[in-house]
Design an enzyme around this catalytic site. Structure first.
Site, PDB file in Angstrom:
ATOM      1  N   GLY A 161       2.959  -1.460   3.882  1.00 23.28           N
ATOM      2  CA  GLY A 161       2.634   0.726   3.846  1.00 23.28           C
ATOM      3  C   GLY A 161       3.684   0.678   3.650  1.00 23.28           C
ATOM      4  O   GLY A 161       4.901   0.067   2.642  1.00 23.28           O
ATOM      5  N   GLY A 162       4.709   1.065   5.172  1.00 25.45           N
ATOM      6  CA  GLY A 162       6.010   1.097   5.306  1.00 25.45           C
ATOM      7  C   GLY A 162       6.303   1.368   4.098  1.00 25.45           C
ATOM      8  O   GLY A 162       7.988   1.552   3.726  1.00 25.45           O
ATOM      9  N   SER A 188       2.833  -2.256  10.105  1.00 21.17           N
ATOM     10  CA  SER A 188       4.557  -2.109  10.853  1.00 21.17           C
ATOM     11  C   SER A 188       4.731  -3.217   9.953  1.00 21.17           C
ATOM     12  O   SER A 188       5.490  -3.638  11.131  1.00 21.17           O
ATOM     13  CB  SER A 188       4.486  -1.576  12.033  1.00 21.17           C
ATOM     14  OG  SER A 188       4.243  -0.597  12.395  1.00 21.17           O
ATOM     15  N   GLU A 226      -6.045  -5.260  10.652  1.00 18.15           N
ATOM     16  CA  GLU A 226      -5.808  -4.285  10.355  1.00 18.15           C
ATOM     17  C   GLU A 226      -5.106  -2.928  12.016  1.00 18.15           C
ATOM     18  O   GLU A 226      -6.023  -2.320  12.097  1.00 18.15           O
ATOM     19  CB  GLU A 226      -5.284  -3.055   9.047  1.00 18.15           C
ATOM     20  CG  GLU A 226      -4.738  -3.587   8.177  1.00 18.15           C
ATOM     21  CD  GLU A 226      -3.697  -2.021   7.178  1.00 18.15           C
ATOM     22  OE1 GLU A 226      -3.244  -3.139   6.713  1.00 18.15           O
ATOM     23  OE2 GLU A 226      -4.441  -1.840   7.156  1.00 18.15           O
ATOM     24  N   HIS A 250      -9.581   1.488   4.072  1.00 23.20           N
ATOM     25  CA  HIS A 250      -8.744   1.469   5.356  1.00 23.20           C
ATOM     26  C   HIS A 250      -8.725   2.035   6.050  1.00 23.20           C
ATOM     27  O   HIS A 250      -9.818   3.412   6.301  1.00 23.20           O
ATOM     28  CB  HIS A 250      -7.661   1.700   3.938  1.00 23.20           C
ATOM     29  CG  HIS A 250      -5.882   2.144   4.884  1.00 23.20           C
ATOM     30  ND1 HIS A 250      -5.633   2.752   5.667  1.00 23.20           N
ATOM     31  CD2 HIS A 250      -5.067   1.067   4.736  1.00 23.20           C
ATOM     32  CE1 HIS A 250      -4.676   2.928   6.108  1.00 23.20           C
ATOM     33  NE2 HIS A 250      -4.151   1.398   5.957  1.00 23.20           N
ATOM     34  N   GLU A 261      -7.312   4.882   7.609  1.00 23.15           N
ATOM     35  CA  GLU A 261      -7.064   5.828   7.180  1.00 23.15           C
ATOM     36  C   GLU A 261      -8.719   6.613   6.533  1.00 23.15           C
ATOM     37  O   GLU A 261      -8.545   7.578   6.318  1.00 23.15           O
ATOM     38  CB  GLU A 261      -5.596   6.416   5.970  1.00 23.15           C
ATOM     39  CG  GLU A 261      -4.252   6.394   6.990  1.00 23.15           C
ATOM     40  CD  GLU A 261      -3.527   5.607   6.490  1.00 23.15           C
ATOM     41  OE1 GLU A 261      -3.394   5.621   5.115  1.00 23.15           O
ATOM     42  OE2 GLU A 261      -2.670   5.113   6.938  1.00 23.15           O
ATOM     43  N   GLY A 315       1.980   2.543  10.851  1.00 17.88           N
ATOM     44  CA  GLY A 315       2.488   3.075  10.392  1.00 17.88           C
ATOM     45  C   GLY A 315       3.534   3.753  12.268  1.00 17.88           C
ATOM     46  O   GLY A 315       3.744   4.871  12.125  1.00 17.88           O
ATOM     47  N   ASN A 346       0.506  -0.586   0.176  1.00 16.80           N
ATOM     48  CA  ASN A 346      -0.162   0.002   0.384  1.00 16.80           C
ATOM     49  C   ASN A 346       0.467   1.259   0.052  1.00 16.80           C
ATOM     50  O   ASN A 346       1.450   1.896   1.344  1.00 16.80           O
ATOM     51  CB  ASN A 346      -1.227  -0.110   2.004  1.00 16.80           C
ATOM     52  CG  ASN A 346      -1.881   1.003   1.224  1.00 16.80           C
ATOM     53  OD1 ASN A 346      -1.664   2.122   0.414  1.00 16.80           O
ATOM     54  ND2 ASN A 346      -2.486   1.496   2.117  1.00 16.80           N
ATOM     55  N   LYS A 351       0.116   4.455  -0.089  1.00 15.41           N
ATOM     56  CA  LYS A 351      -0.315   5.328   0.270  1.00 15.41           C
ATOM     57  C   LYS A 351      -0.462   6.509  -0.444  1.00 15.41           C
ATOM     58  O   LYS A 351      -0.085   6.543  -1.820  1.00 15.41           O
ATOM     59  CB  LYS A 351      -0.648   5.489   1.932  1.00 15.41           C
ATOM     60  CG  LYS A 351      -0.256   4.095   2.424  1.00 15.41           C
ATOM     61  CD  LYS A 351      -0.224   4.409   3.771  1.00 15.41           C
ATOM     62  CE  LYS A 351       0.098   3.409   4.761  1.00 15.41           C
ATOM     63  NZ  LYS A 351      -0.311   2.971   6.215  1.00 15.41           N
TER      64      LYS A 351
HETATM   65  P1  PGA Z   1       2.386   0.621   7.558  1.00 14.41           P
HETATM   66  O1  PGA Z   1       0.829   0.371   6.612  1.00 14.41           O
HETATM   67  O2  PGA Z   1       2.987  -1.036   7.422  1.00 14.41           O
HETATM   68  O3  PGA Z   1       3.342   1.651   7.317  1.00 14.41           O
HETATM   69  O4  PGA Z   1       2.325   0.170   8.773  1.00 14.41           O
HETATM   70  C1  PGA Z   1       0.019  -1.022   6.829  1.00 14.41           C
HETATM   71  C2  PGA Z   1      -1.223  -0.157   5.926  1.00 14.41           C
HETATM   72  O5  PGA Z   1      -1.515   1.653   6.532  1.00 14.41           O
HETATM   73  O6  PGA Z   1      -1.385  -0.579   5.382  1.00 14.41           O
END
Ligand code: PGA
Length: 255
Positions: A230-231, A209, A165, A93, A95, A171, A9, A11
């Site tokens: 994500g990251g 994460s 999640e 998600h 967010e 994050g 992802n 983002k």
């Molecule tokens: P993250 O993000 O791996 O940076 O924690 C995961 C996500 O938001 O899907």
């Protein structure tokens, strides 16, 4: 051996030059025995599709409209995504739920719209830290999952991908422990078993994460079918290592 699914992802990150570099590096190292997709911002779908075309890497989006077409300024339909050979679309998600006010019902309508367009929705569910600390995890998940059955028929429900999640792990560098993750994944699998004929065939991912060093333990959990990343999906070497961890886990795993 059941193949794991790793979904990146991105983002709201990337530009044409960085995308090209990142994808070249990912494609150089991507192992074969894993299903893998990157969910990219809308404007880059065409670019990314042309770079990965003919490779094992699939393309996903991060959102879609609940509507199929018409006077919905600024929205992007499932059919438009399918037109760009998009396979996956992240829906709900945290967010989007937290920052853009997407309700459980809207998330369910978006998942249904994705299915109508022939896309695989990756439906995200998970609790906030406050909800975990007050013992409301199951209640929250049941509410988020329950909304799906109001919009999606039983036959189609088996085609979705679920992603657990926990909001507090996204994050933040704070990964849920293996025990915490497996407990929730099993809860979700059990819920699915009450809805669809073959709950084992529905992929349930973990996200929050996940990095190269934590991926192996997470992917080895009995009910983990892969990860939403994500990251670490923005760094080629990390993302490739996460994919390699998925291959190792599926070679050794029971699922
Ligand atoms: P993250 O993000 O791996 O940076 O924690 C995961 C996500 O938001 O899907």
């Amino acid at each position: 051996m059941k193949r794991k699914l790793v979904v990146g992802n991105w983002k709201m990150n990337g530009d044409r030059a960085r995308n090209q570099l990142l994808l070249n590096q990912v494609l150089d190292g991507l192992p074969e025995e894993v299903d893998c997709a990157v969910c990219v911002p809308f404007p880059y779908l065409g670019q990314v599709q042309s770079i990965v075309s003919g490779t094992l890497l699939q393309v996903g989006a991060q959102n879609l409209s609940e509507f199929d077409s018409g006077a919905y300024t600024g929205e992007v339909s499932g059919a438009m995504l399918a037109d760009f050979s998009v396979q996956y679309v992240i829906v709900g998600h945290s967010e989007r739920r937290c920052l853009f006010g997407e309700s459980d019902a809207m998330v369910a309508r978006k998942a249904a719209a994705a299915l109508r367009a022939g896309l695989k929705p990756v439906v995200c569910v998970g609790e906030t830290l406050d909800e975990r600390e007050t013992g409301a995890v199951c209640e929250v998940l049941l509410r988020q999952l329950g909304a799906l059955v109001n919009e999606i028929d039983v036959a189609s429900l088996g085609k979705i991908v679920l992603a657990y999640e926990p909001v507090w792990a996204i994050g933040t560098g704070r990964t849920a422990t293996a025990e915490q993750v497996q407990e929730v994944l099993l809860f979700m699998r059990t819920w699915l078993a009450g809805q669809v004929d073959d709950a084992g065939a529905v992929r349930i991912l973990y996200g929050g994460s996940v990095k190269a060093d934590s991926a192996r333990a997470i992917f080895s959990l009995p009910d983990a079918d892969g990860g939403l990343i994500g990251g670490a999906s923005l760094e080629a070497s990390q993302f490739v290592e996460v994919c390699e961890a998925a291959v190792m886990a599926s070679r050794l795993g029971v699922r």
